[in-house]
Scaffold this motif. Structure first.
Motif, short mmCIF file in Angstrom:
data_model
loop_
_atom_site.label_atom_id
_atom_site.label_comp_id
_atom_site.label_asym_id
_atom_site.label_seq_id
_atom_site.Cartn_x
_atom_site.Cartn_y
_atom_site.Cartn_z
N ARG A 115 33.75 49.56 47.86
CA ARG A 115 34.75 49.82 48.65
C ARG A 115 35.09 48.61 49.67
O ARG A 115 36.14 48.38 49.92
CB ARG A 115 34.60 50.97 49.30
CG ARG A 115 34.71 52.45 48.67
CD ARG A 115 34.15 53.54 49.45
NE ARG A 115 34.10 54.95 49.01
CZ ARG A 115 33.92 55.96 49.40
NH1 ARG A 115 33.12 55.97 50.45
NH2 ARG A 115 33.98 57.12 48.74
N PRO B 204 40.80 59.85 54.45
CA PRO B 204 39.67 59.17 53.93
C PRO B 204 38.56 59.58 54.77
O PRO B 204 38.73 60.07 56.00
CB PRO B 204 40.15 57.75 54.24
CG PRO B 204 41.09 57.76 55.39
CD PRO B 204 41.72 59.01 55.14
N SER B 205 37.28 59.32 54.25
CA SER B 205 36.05 59.56 54.92
C SER B 205 35.73 58.37 56.01
O SER B 205 36.46 57.32 55.88
CB SER B 205 34.91 59.77 53.96
OG SER B 205 34.86 58.44 53.43
N ALA C 217 35.06 55.10 54.07
CA ALA C 217 36.13 54.25 53.68
C ALA C 217 36.95 53.64 55.09
O ALA C 217 37.32 52.37 54.65
CB ALA C 217 37.11 55.02 53.01
N GLU D 89 36.48 64.89 51.15
CA GLU D 89 36.89 63.58 51.12
C GLU D 89 38.03 62.98 50.16
O GLU D 89 37.81 63.33 49.06
CB GLU D 89 35.69 62.53 51.35
CG GLU D 89 34.48 62.78 52.26
CD GLU D 89 33.32 62.02 51.87
OE1 GLU D 89 33.15 61.44 50.81
OE2 GLU D 89 32.62 61.98 52.82
N GLY D 90 39.16 62.63 50.63
CA GLY D 90 40.18 62.27 49.72
C GLY D 90 41.21 63.12 49.66
O GLY D 90 41.96 62.95 48.70
N GLU E 189 39.30 54.78 49.52
CA GLU E 189 38.36 55.99 49.13
C GLU E 189 38.48 56.54 47.67
O GLU E 189 37.42 56.99 47.14
CB GLU E 189 39.00 57.15 49.98
CG GLU E 189 38.52 58.61 49.90
CD GLU E 189 36.98 58.44 50.57
OE1 GLU E 189 36.09 59.08 50.01
OE2 GLU E 189 37.00 58.08 51.87
#
Length: 579
Positions: free
Chosen positions: A469, A530-531, A534, A347-348, A460
Motif C-alpha cells: 500500500r 478506506p481504513s 490505507a 473496510e473498503g 485500500e
C-alpha cells in the motif's frame, strides 16, 4: 612562672627595693662620717645629698635595669656587646653592682651613671681605691654571662655586673658634659612600659586573630560539607521526581490509547442508573474495554464530558476513550444486546454496500439510508460540526455522495431508539477522530483531505499488505507529478457501479468523471471508505521511481515497473498466463 607573673612580682616589690636602697645609703653615710670627723658640716651635707642622689639612682637602675633586661628581644641581644668599664683611679671605699641592660638604650644610660658615680672626692684615698678597683673591675671575659631564658617567651637577656660608687662627690669639683648627662625621666620609663604593654596586646590580638581564623576555616569547611549534602539530596530528589513524572506521563498516555487496536471483539457492559464517571470507568476496566478506570475519570473531567446515560452497551478494546464517551452520551439499550443489534462496516465498503448492510441488520431500508446520504441539509449540519474533515468535500464537484469515504469502517451499536442520522453521525465522528492528528501534516504536504481520502480509497483495494500500500501510494504520486492518469481499475468499477474480476478495454472507456483512465488527477472524490492503514500509507508513502504496477490475481503479489515495456512483460507473465 610566666613573664607576666614575674612582672607583677617585680612591680609589687618596687617600694621595698627603694626602701632597702635608702637604708643602705644611710648606713654608708654613717660609716663615712665616722672615718672623716674633721670635715666641715657644709661638706658633709653636700656629700649626703650626693650620696642620696647616687643611692636613689642606683636603686632605680637595679629596678628598671633588671626589668628591662628581661623584656629585651633576641635581636637586641645580638646587637649588644660586652661593656667594658673605664674606671678612674679615684674609687669610693664601698662598691655596689649594677645590672646593666645589654640593649643599646640601657647601655648608654648605665655608662653615664657609672661615670657620675666613680668620681673620687679626695686624693688621699687613691691607694685604697686602686686596690679595690683591681679586685672589682670585671674583665671582658668576665662580663659575658650565660643567657637567661624566661619560660613562655622567646626573649633572652645577659646579666652584666656593674660598678656603683657610693662615695659622694665634691660639690666644688667641676663637672664636664658627660658628668652633667641626666638620667631618663620617669615619664620616659612609663612610655617604655606602655610600649611593652602595647606589644603584649598586639601579640594577644594576634593569638585571638589566629584562633578566629581557625574557627572561620572550620565553619567554612562545615558549610562546604553541608552544601555538598544539600546538592546531592537536591539532585537525588530531582532524579526521583523526573522518573516519577516520566512514569506518570507514560502511564497516562497509555491509558488514553485503546486497549488493543487489533481487537475488534465486542464486549457488552451495563451502566447502572446514577453511575458516576469513576464508577463507569471501573466497569469498563473490569470488562477489559479500557486500560485504567482512573484515567477515564480524569479524561472525562478534563474534557467536561457529562450526561452519560444508563443502559446496555457493546464496546470493543480497539475503541478510543472519546468514542466510548460519545456512545455513553447517546444512551444504551434498555435490554441486553445480541448479535442482531451490531453493525460492522468492513473496510473498503462504499455507500451502496453499507446501505444494503444496514437494511439487512436493522429495521431501516436501503432507500432510507441512500436518502440520508443525498440530504444536503444534513450534510451542512455535519460540515458545521466537523469543518476540518468535510470542508473540502463540500467544495467537490460531480460527486455521487458527498459523504463517500467519510463513513469509517468499524462496528457500531444500532438501537431501536436511534435514527439513521445518529448512526451516520457516529460513523463520520469516528473518521474525524482518526484524521484529527494528521490535519497539520496534510496541509504541510500541500494536499487536501478530499485528495488524501481519494488516494486512500484506491490504495485500500489495490494493495493487500501495508508495504504494498505504501509503494502503490508513491506510484500514484509519481504519476500525478508526471501529469499521467492514475489508470486504476477501482475507478472503472466505481464508475460502472458493479464488481468485476477483470476490467476490459471497453470498460476503461466508460463516460464518467470517476474514470481515471480518461481523466487525469484525483477525480471527484473517494471511491469507497478506506481504513486507517490505507490513510497512513498515503500520508507516509515509500519513496520509489516506479510508474506502473500489476498484481498477480492468484497470489495477490504486486510487481512494479519503471517503463511501459517492463509493465507489459509483467502483465503477460502474471495476468495473461492462464488465458
Amino acid at each position: 612562672m610566666s613573664e607576666d607573673q614575674n612582672q607583677h612580682s617585680e612591680e609589687g616589690s618596687f617600694k621595698e627595693q627603694i626602701m632597702r636602697a635608702l637604708e643602705e645609703g644611710r648606713k654608708n653615710r654613717e660609716v663615712e662620717s665616722t672615718k672623716k670627723p674633721t670635715e666641715g658640716s657644709s661638706t658633709s651635707e653636700a656629700k649626703k645629698d650626693t650620696d642620696d642622689d647616687g643611692d636613689l639612682a642606683s636603686s632605680y637602675e637595679r629596678l628598671f635595669g633588671n626589668r628591662q633586661s628581661k623584656k629585651d628581644t633576641t635581636a637586641s641581644e645580638q646587637k649588644s656587646k660586652p661593656i667594658e668599664k673605664e674606671v678612674k683611679k679615684e674609687e669610693p671605699p664601698k662598691e655596689k653592682e649594677l645590672s646593666i641592660d645589654k640593649s643599646s638604650n640601657s647601655e648608654s644610660k648605665s655608662k653615664a651613671e657609672i661615670k657620675k658615680k666613680v668620681e673620687k672626692p679626695a686624693a688621699e684615698d687613691k691607694k685604697t681605691i686602686n686596690k679595690k678597683e683591681q679586685k672589682t673591675e670585671p674583665s671582658k671575659a668576665e662580663t659575658k654571662q650565660p643567657t637567661v631564658r624566661h619560660s613562655g617567651t622567646k626573649k633572652t637577656t645577659k646579666a652584666v655586673p656593674s660598678i656603683e660608687e657610693s662615695k659622694p662627690k665634691d660639690v666644688n669639683e667641676p663637672k664636664n658634659d658627660e658628668q652633667v648627662e641626666e638620667e631618663p625621666s620617669i615619664f620616659h620609663r612609663l612610655g617604655e612600659k606602655f610600649e611593652e604593654l602595647r606589644h603584649m596586646d598586639e601579640e594577644f590580638e594576634g593569638d585571638l586573630s589566629e584562633e578566629s581564623n581557625l574557627k572561620r576555616a572550620e565553619r567554612r569547611k562545615e558549610d562546604r560539607v553541608v552544601r555538598k549534602i544539600v546538592y546531592i539530596l537536591t539532585i537525588g530528589i530531582l532524579i526521583v521526581a523526573g522518573v516519577l513524572a516520566i512514569s506518570g506521563y507514560n502511564y497516562v498516555s497509555a491509558g488514553l490509547k485503546p486497549l488493543d487496536k487489533n481487537d475488534k471483539k465486542l464486549v457488552q457492559v451495563e451502566v447502572p442508573s446514577g453511575s458516576s464517571n469513576r464508577q463507569i470507568g471501573d466497569i469498563l476496566q473490569d470488562g477489559d474495554v479500557i486500560r485504567d478506570g482512573m484515567v477515564f475519570n480524569f479524561y472525562t473531567k478534563f474534557k467536561n464530558l457529562t450526561n452519560f446515560q444508563a443502559g446496555y452497551y457493546q464496546f470493543s478494546p480497539n475503541m478510543t476513550l472519546d468514542q466510548i464517551s460519545k456512545e455513553l452520551q447517546q444512551g444504551g439499550s434498555a435490554e441486553p444486546l445480541d448479535d442482531a443489534s451490531k453493525l460492522t462496516v468492513p473496510e473498503g465498503y462504499d455507500v451502496d454496500k453499507i446501505a444494503g448492510l444496514v437494511a439487512k441488520k436493522t429495521d431501516f431500508k436501503k432507500e432510507d439510508f441512500i436518502k440520508v446520504m443525498k440530504d444536503e441539509k444534513f450534510f451542512d449540519q455535519l460540515k458545521a460540526q466537523y469543518p476540518d474533515l468535510l470542508g473540502d468535500a463540500a467544495n467537490a464537484k460531480d460527486v455521487r455522495y458527498r459523504l463517500e469515504g467519510y463513513l469509517f469502517p468499524a462496528t457500531y451499536n444500532v438501537h431501536k431508539n436511534r435514527s439513521l442520522e445518529d448512526l451516520v453521525t457516529q460513523m463520520v465522528d469516528t473518521t474525524n477522530q482518526i484524521l484529527t492528528p494528521y490535519y497539520s501534516q496534510i496541509k504541510e504536504k500541500g494536499l487536501t483531505v478530499q485528495e488524501v481520502m481519494t488516494l486512500a480509497s484506491l490504495v485500500e483495494k489495490e494493495g493487500v499488505t501495508q508495504s504494498d500500500r505504501k509503494k502503490i501510494a508513491q506510484v500514484f504520486f509519481n504519476r500525478i507529478k508526471a501529469q499521467m492518469p492514475l489508470q486504476s481499475d477501482i475507478s472503472i468499477l466505481y464508475a460502472l457501479g458493479e464488481h468485476k474480476e477483470v476490467v476490459t478495454i471497453k470498460d476503461t472507456e466508460v463516460d464518467s468523471p470517476y474514470n481515471l483512465y480518461t481523466n487525469a488527477g484525483y477525480g471527484p472524490g473517494p471511491f469507497d471508505n478506506p481504513s486507517q492503514e490505507a490513510i497512513l500509507a498515503v500520508l507516509d508513502p515509500t519513496e520509489n521511481d516506479y510508474i506502473y504496477f500489476v498484481a498477480d490475481i492468484s497470489t495477490g503479489k504486486v510487481y512494479y515497473a519503471k517503463t511501459y515495456e517492463e509493465h507489459m512483460e509483467l502483465v503477460e507473465k502474471y495476468v495473461n498466463k492462464e488465458k
